[in-house]
Design a protein around this motif. Structure first.
Motif, PDB file in Angstrom:
ATOM      1  N   THR B  91     -54.139 -12.109 -10.489  1.00 52.22           N
ATOM      2  CA  THR B  91     -53.156 -12.960 -10.233  1.00 52.22           C
ATOM      3  C   THR B  91     -52.486 -13.437 -11.192  1.00 52.22           C
ATOM      4  N   LEU B  92     -51.124 -13.679 -11.124  1.00 50.65           N
ATOM      5  CA  LEU B  92     -50.250 -14.158 -12.207  1.00 50.65           C
ATOM      6  C   LEU B  92     -49.702 -15.338 -11.637  1.00 50.65           C
ATOM      7  N   GLY B  93     -49.468 -16.260 -12.760  1.00 51.72           N
ATOM      8  CA  GLY B  93     -49.064 -17.563 -12.756  1.00 51.72           C
ATOM      9  C   GLY B  93     -47.605 -17.597 -12.950  1.00 51.72           C
ATOM     10  N   PHE B  94     -46.829 -18.421 -11.992  1.00 52.85           N
ATOM     11  CA  PHE B  94     -45.242 -18.594 -12.072  1.00 52.85           C
ATOM     12  C   PHE B  94     -45.019 -20.060 -12.603  1.00 52.85           C
ATOM     13  N   VAL B  95     -44.457 -19.784 -13.927  1.00 56.91           N
ATOM     14  CA  VAL B  95     -44.322 -21.180 -14.552  1.00 56.91           C
ATOM     15  C   VAL B  95     -42.872 -21.484 -14.632  1.00 56.91           C
ATOM     16  N   SER B  96     -42.580 -22.787 -14.105  1.00 57.26           N
ATOM     17  CA  SER B  96     -41.377 -23.297 -14.155  1.00 57.26           C
ATOM     18  C   SER B  96     -41.301 -24.762 -14.476  1.00 57.26           C
ATOM     19  N   TYR B  97     -40.538 -25.152 -15.336  1.00 58.76           N
ATOM     20  CA  TYR B  97     -40.542 -26.801 -15.581  1.00 58.76           C
ATOM     21  C   TYR B  97     -40.263 -27.611 -14.076  1.00 58.76           C
ATOM     22  N   ASP B 128     -51.982 -11.662  -6.408  1.00 59.55           N
ATOM     23  CA  ASP B 128     -51.328 -12.736  -6.282  1.00 59.55           C
ATOM     24  C   ASP B 128     -50.717 -13.524  -7.160  1.00 59.55           C
ATOM     25  N   LEU B 129     -49.809 -14.542  -6.474  1.00 57.82           N
ATOM     26  CA  LEU B 129     -48.839 -15.477  -7.383  1.00 57.82           C
ATOM     27  C   LEU B 129     -49.417 -16.824  -6.978  1.00 57.82           C
ATOM     28  N   LEU B 130     -49.606 -17.537  -8.430  1.00 63.52           N
ATOM     29  CA  LEU B 130     -50.291 -18.641  -8.284  1.00 63.52           C
ATOM     30  C   LEU B 130     -49.166 -19.669  -8.808  1.00 63.52           C
ATOM     31  N   VAL B 131     -48.820 -20.960  -8.253  1.00 59.39           N
ATOM     32  CA  VAL B 131     -47.759 -21.661  -8.798  1.00 59.39           C
ATOM     33  C   VAL B 131     -48.440 -22.474 -10.005  1.00 59.39           C
ATOM     34  N   ASP B 152     -53.950 -13.561 -15.084  1.00 57.62           N
ATOM     35  CA  ASP B 152     -54.068 -12.658 -16.054  1.00 57.62           C
ATOM     36  C   ASP B 152     -52.662 -12.782 -16.874  1.00 57.62           C
ATOM     37  N   GLY B 153     -51.939 -13.421 -16.609  1.00 58.06           N
ATOM     38  CA  GLY B 153     -50.571 -13.783 -17.198  1.00 58.06           C
ATOM     39  C   GLY B 153     -49.561 -14.619 -16.360  1.00 58.06           C
ATOM     40  N   PHE B 154     -48.418 -14.497 -17.163  1.00 56.24           N
ATOM     41  CA  PHE B 154     -47.277 -15.692 -16.693  1.00 56.24           C
ATOM     42  C   PHE B 154     -46.184 -15.199 -16.609  1.00 56.24           C
ATOM     43  N   VAL B 155     -45.318 -15.444 -15.582  1.00 55.14           N
ATOM     44  CA  VAL B 155     -44.073 -15.406 -15.464  1.00 55.14           C
ATOM     45  C   VAL B 155     -43.454 -16.708 -15.927  1.00 55.14           C
ATOM     46  N   PRO B 175     -50.566 -13.158 -22.449  1.00 52.67           N
ATOM     47  CA  PRO B 175     -49.731 -12.112 -21.834  1.00 52.67           C
ATOM     48  C   PRO B 175     -48.620 -12.876 -21.015  1.00 52.67           C
ATOM     49  N   PHE B 176     -47.290 -12.659 -21.180  1.00 52.10           N
ATOM     50  CA  PHE B 176     -46.378 -13.285 -20.251  1.00 52.10           C
ATOM     51  C   PHE B 176     -45.150 -12.368 -20.302  1.00 52.10           C
ATOM     52  N   ILE B 177     -44.126 -12.811 -19.455  1.00 54.47           N
ATOM     53  CA  ILE B 177     -42.718 -11.948 -19.382  1.00 54.47           C
ATOM     54  C   ILE B 177     -41.786 -13.277 -19.316  1.00 54.47           C
ATOM     55  N   LEU B 178     -40.910 -12.986 -19.701  1.00 55.36           N
ATOM     56  CA  LEU B 178     -39.863 -14.249 -19.830  1.00 55.36           C
ATOM     57  C   LEU B 178     -38.608 -13.813 -19.036  1.00 55.36           C
TER      58      LEU B 178
END
Lengths: 362, 362
Positions: B91-97, B128-131, B152-155, B175-178
């Motif tokens: 699962t990846l986390g989608f990070v946005s302010y 999967d994508l987690l908010v 496992d990491g963040f977008v 682990p992240f991607i920007l």
DNA sequence: GTGAAAGCGCTAACAA
DNA sequence: TTGTTAGCGCTTTCAC
């Protein structure tokens, strides 16, 4: 820093670094499991588990000691292990057809804003939100996500036209909450807007501002929300002693394109139209585009009232007069009531108030 | 239906229904674990696990038999158990302010459309994508979601101005991607748009269409993307032999409001302005609003070129000429490259092409 | 009020 | 190629 117990029994270390767990902890100040905490606190795993979950069984002092230890070492309980053991994921799935196919889009801007509301509502309850992308004709997603233990239930923003799918979900015993109206003969959780009132106050406003020929530009005809909005429209007209002209009523599908074509049809049927109540802001944008392309002015020649009060209604070059739905509140209630249902089985159906926001198009 | 083996050894059943697992299966046609499948196929759990994971070790025939059995019984592997065992969440986390504070909003419409793209890109990869909602001053979210094994990491779609936060993430080994530009002295994955070209072609188009005094209405001045767009703007001007007038350059913060105020400032400084390149569609909407409120016309008096090509640019009452970013592709690459990084450690930095979309404002 | 131990469903090292 | 077994980290009876 908490003093480490020196007389603790030696424990086997499974890591490959050649040192035992306690040494690792001290080196990296990294505490990975409740067992690590247990060792530091000189108690058993069970006690740590209880302390961290605020079990009433536990001694006040013990609880505080363990919790402060956990804080100090920045300990986070392992979710998969917890979920496996509890047979719950503490995660909800957000289902929207717009997540699928292409991507989130302005066509489903409403669903997007709702996603934010649900996410906000979930946080204080200790649940996470998973994006569940659904292909239009896929029927296995619910079973797939639920039986794999990835989510405990779903927030649905799919259309109430998909009765068949909803019935299937009910029959399968899938826990979910729907943005939309409840169904008379089956019982599941819902949150919806007061569409009758929405249709009524929009129309009343147009009547009050002197409009004579008020059109209704609806969403999909078979959708219950659309029927209610239409009902509100009729109510307002009747209360004003007006004649209900079927030529004033056309339907689209909420999309921008359908706003254009539906408006065209409406103007062909009723060239003397001087106002229209449109069932979504995005459609209203399309309708306005068509009106202006005919050389008519909004709102002077034709007044337009939209629905939803999305941000694009506010930011449009010609800000749209519209019926506001309280999206953040809707999201919050969707989150809270679904969790309540999952935990207690209580079915809630709530209807949220709407309000008229007057801007430039009417 | 597959014939059940009758000579299988009796196995203990842990359910409370008073019948063994096989009977339950037959009654409810419900197979919950790989052990159930193993029993049906007369093999061991490991074999089932291997078959379901397409292990190369397994016999072709066995694999197919087990997979068809799994399909027949509609079996879904238990995610928490799998994740616990593999120490990965898939699962990846989608990070946005913008996920935080209030809710998703038009201010961050770009992030929203990106969320859809990432979600689409993830699906074929089995993730999967987690908010992940982040409070503006919270610094614990990364550790919280990662160390609990939920992702496992963040977008990340946070601004590149948040260098401090990004450095922290790098130092913590998160682990992240920007979505944004790479930094010279630290190495992490990025996907960004070609902002120099974007700024250049927008300005070139305005020059080509005969504009004499072309303003630059930027996002935050210290943001690298903004600097690049400004550089492209200067390049175009220089190539055309024009003088670079600092009074033609103002900055905002991407918001609608800042579009209004920045445009006001620009017109005060340069009353003879006849074009402006704006760094976001939402700001452009604000700028257009201000221009029109001064009694000037768009595009006749002042031409406006936006940036991003959000759907609200297309649907605006006066459709906006803008620089399109390929958002679906960006989402796809963010997903793919982050997973590649997680699995292999390969750091990728990609720069996506942009294109000019000509509509009504220039 | 706390501990010991079993078990959640899966993977993977090792054995056969 | 397949089976056996020992975990993964947590919760939760059941004893004490």
């Amino acid at each position: 820093m908490t003093k480490l117990p020196l007389d603790k029994p030696l424990s086997i270390s499974y890591n490959a670094t050649g040192c035992n767990d306690q040494e690792r902890m001290m080196m990296a100040k990294t505490v990975q499991t409740i067992e690590d905490i247990a060792r530091l606190a000189n108690v058993s795993k069970s006690t740590v588990s209880r302390a961290l979950n605020d079990s009433p069984l536990i001694n006040q002092e013990t609880r505080e000691r363990i919790q402060s230890l956990a804080r100090e070492y920045n300990f986070r309980i392992n979710a998969p292990a917890r979920n496996l053991s509890m047979r719950q994921s503490h995660t909800l799935g957000f289902v929207s057809y717009a997540c699928s196919g292409k991507n989130f889009s302005a066509e489903n801007m409403f669903g997007l804003e709702l996603l934010g509301g649900v996410s906000d509502g979930l946080r204080p309850l200790g649940y996470d939100l998973l994006v569940v992308p659904v292909e239009p004709h896929d029927t296995t997603w619910a079973h797939q996500y639920l039986n794999s233990g990835r989510v405990d239930g779903f927030v649905l923003t799919i259309s109430t036209r998909k009765q068949k799918m909803i019935n299937e979900l009910v029959n399968m015993g899938i826990p979910f909450i729907l943005w939309g109206f409840p169904q008379p003969n089956s019982s599941f959780c819902t949150v919806c807007g007061d569409d009758v009132t929405g249709g009524r106050i929009a129309t009343e406003y147009l009547i009050r501002t002197g409009r004579q020929h008020i059109g209704f530009l609806g969403g999909p005809m078979d959708e219950i929300e659309v029927k209610y909005r239409h009902h509100g429209y009729e109510l307002a007209l009747q209360n004003a002693g007006r004649y209900l002209d079927p030529d004033l009523v056309v339907y689209g599908d909420y999309s921008h394109t359908s706003g254009i074509t539906a408006m065209k049809r409406l103007l062909e049927q009723k060239p003397d139209l001087d106002a229209v109540f449109v069932n979504s802001d995005v459609m209203a944008l399309g309708a306005i585009q068509y009106i202006q392309s005919c050389g008519k002015r909004v709102p002077e020649d034709i007044a337009v009232v939209g629905y939803d009060d999305l941000l694009l209604a506010r930011y449009n070059n010609l800000p749209i007069t519209t019926i506001r739905q309280n999206i953040p509140l809707a999201g919050k209630l969707l989150a809270e009531n679904l969790i309540q249902y999952i935990q207690t089985g209580v079915v809630t159906n709530v209807n949220l108030p709407v309000e008229l926001v007057i801007r430039k198009t009417a």
